[in-house]
Design an enzyme around this catalytic site. Structure first.
Site, PDB file in Angstrom:
ATOM      1  N   ARG A 136      13.029 -11.265   2.173  1.00 46.14           N
ATOM      2  CA  ARG A 136      14.311 -12.005   2.053  1.00 46.14           C
ATOM      3  C   ARG A 136      15.037 -11.340   3.215  1.00 46.14           C
ATOM      4  NH1 ARG A 136      12.600 -14.428  -1.436  1.00 46.14           N
ATOM      5  NH2 ARG A 136      13.152 -14.570  -3.876  1.00 46.14           N
TER       6      ARG A 136
ATOM      7  N   SER B 290      10.446  -6.391  -1.475  1.00 48.50           N
ATOM      8  CA  SER B 290      11.428  -6.989  -2.199  1.00 48.50           C
ATOM      9  C   SER B 290      12.701  -6.641  -1.830  1.00 48.50           C
ATOM     10  CB  SER B 290      11.561  -6.429  -3.569  1.00 48.50           C
ATOM     11  OG  SER B 290      10.213  -6.731  -4.177  1.00 48.50           O
TER      12      SER B 290
ATOM     13  N   GLY C 297       0.928  -1.306   0.035  1.00 46.93           N
ATOM     14  CA  GLY C 297      -0.014  -0.053   0.016  1.00 46.93           C
ATOM     15  C   GLY C 297       0.717   1.257  -0.056  1.00 46.93           C
TER      16      GLY C 297
ATOM     17  N   ILE D 238       2.691   4.734   0.982  1.00 44.22           N
ATOM     18  CA  ILE D 238       4.029   4.880   1.558  1.00 44.22           C
ATOM     19  C   ILE D 238       3.822   5.416   3.082  1.00 44.22           C
ATOM     20  CG2 ILE D 238       6.390   5.952   1.787  1.00 44.22           C
ATOM     21  CD1 ILE D 238       6.159   6.125  -1.526  1.00 44.22           C
TER      22      ILE D 238
ATOM     23  N   HIS E  63      12.439 -20.931   4.827  1.00 46.42           N
ATOM     24  CA  HIS E  63      12.125 -20.379   3.269  1.00 46.42           C
ATOM     25  C   HIS E  63      10.913 -21.156   2.658  1.00 46.42           C
ATOM     26  CE1 HIS E  63      13.355 -17.607   0.112  1.00 46.42           C
ATOM     27  NE2 HIS E  63      12.041 -17.534  -0.133  1.00 46.42           N
ATOM     28  N   ILE E  64       9.414 -21.299   3.149  1.00 46.51           N
ATOM     29  CA  ILE E  64       8.860 -22.055   2.645  1.00 46.51           C
ATOM     30  C   ILE E  64       7.385 -21.429   2.483  1.00 46.51           C
ATOM     31  CG2 ILE E  64       9.472 -24.349   4.003  1.00 46.51           C
ATOM     32  CD1 ILE E  64       7.175 -23.782   6.084  1.00 46.51           C
ATOM     33  N   GLY E  65       7.536 -19.975   2.129  1.00 47.72           N
ATOM     34  CA  GLY E  65       6.499 -19.146   2.029  1.00 47.72           C
ATOM     35  C   GLY E  65       5.674 -19.635   0.693  1.00 47.72           C
ATOM     36  N   SER E  66       5.887 -20.089  -0.260  1.00 45.29           N
ATOM     37  CA  SER E  66       5.192 -20.421  -1.717  1.00 45.29           C
ATOM     38  C   SER E  66       5.047 -21.988  -1.527  1.00 45.29           C
ATOM     39  CB  SER E  66       5.893 -20.026  -2.689  1.00 45.29           C
ATOM     40  OG  SER E  66       7.038 -20.580  -2.965  1.00 45.29           O
TER      41      SER E  66
END
Ligand code: GLV
Length: 287
Positions: free
Chosen positions: A204, A176, A156, A158, A252-255
């Site tokens: 990240r 990102s 959304g 800033i 790192h299993i987000g997806s």
């Protein structure tokens, strides 16, 4: 045309690639990462490369590939592992997998947030190790979401970062990794957070200064942290963060749902195929 695939990927993606009849495929057919030397040898002369977020695609790899390489398709939404300037300079097009992993990653973020603030891993451990002696009014209490303010970095409009840190009961990092966001969550950031606040990162690892996070957790500057991403990955098993009860770390299993990983593999195959045919890709990164 020849393509190199740097890992074993879901069979739907490989089938899409092989059944198109557009290219011959060479693959590092393993669940484990490709050694650098094999990557450098494997890409030589290839027209397309299908890679993962754990493959560092830098000048050395591009040089090893040579001038045939026209398309890089990454099985990820993140592109921080790609040397984008160098790739652009060489006229190479890039495909990636946005949108289709948003729901899975959002679900994981909420799961990690709740696991962290309600101390689920610690509680499970207590059941296993005999620490659960009886129901105790003051035991295993955490922080709940009701009536809380959740600050999301990467969503959304800033918001000044300092204000977000100061006002949030939960901070979730979803942005990102770029030169601008590298190390953004640092000592100053954590010192503005409330002592009762919980920090979550599913973007990240390098967005966070991990030493500063460790100090914030040890000193009680913040209540707890849940991390699906770290620096490095995998995190060494003797890393100080792993010694903390108030830090929940996932690999790192987000997806990582079957459906999402399958869809990502098909999209990355279709990006690669479209690029090889000189067509517009379903999801092309604008360089
Ligand atoms: C996951 O981290 C991705 O970039 O797809």
């Amino acid at each position: 045309m020849q393509v190199f695939v740097t890992r074993r990927i879901p069979r739907e993606g490989l089938a899409a690639l092989s059944q198109a009849g557009v290219c011959s495929i060479q693959q590092w057919d393993s669940d484990e990462p490709i050694p650098r030397s094999e990557l450098l040898a494997g890409v030589a002369g290839k027209h397309g490369l299908l890679c993962l977020l754990s493959d560092r695609i830098d000048k050395e790899v591009l040089d090893a590939a040579g001038s045939n390489l026209k398309i890089i398709s990454t099985l990820s939404v993140g592109v921080d592992h790609l040397a984008l300037e160098e790739i652009k300079k060489r006229g190479i097009r890039v495909g990636y997998t946005p949108d289709i992993l948003t729901d899975a990653t959002a679900e994981l973020s909420v799961a990690l947030l709740l696991a962290t603030c309600r101390r689920l891993p610690e509680s499970v451990e207590e059941v296993k190790n005999g620490g659960w002696t009886t129901w105790k009014p003051l035991w295993m209490c955490g922080y709940g979401l009701s009536d809380s303010t959740v600050g999301i970095i990467g969503l959304g409009r800033i918001v000044p970062l300092a204000k977000l840190a100061e006002e949030s009961d939960f901070v979730a990092v979803t942005c990102s990794l770029t030169p601008d966001t590298k190390g953004m969550c640092n000592k100053d950031f954590f010192s503005r957070m409330k002592k009762t606040s919980v920090f979550i990162n599913t973007s990240r690892g390098a967005v966070v200064n991990q030493e500063d996070l460790y100090q914030a957790l040890v000193s009680g500057q913040i209540a707890a942290a849940g991390l699906d991403v770290t620096t490095p990955e995998p995190l060494p098993t003797d890393h100080p963060l792993l010694s903390l009860k108030n830090c929940v770390i996932l690999p790192h299993i987000g997806s990582a749902t079957y459906a999402t990983r399958s869809a990502m593999s098909v999209l990355s195959a279709n990006n690669l195929l479209a690029g090889l045919k000189g067509e517009s890709m379903p999801s092309e990164l604008q360089l």
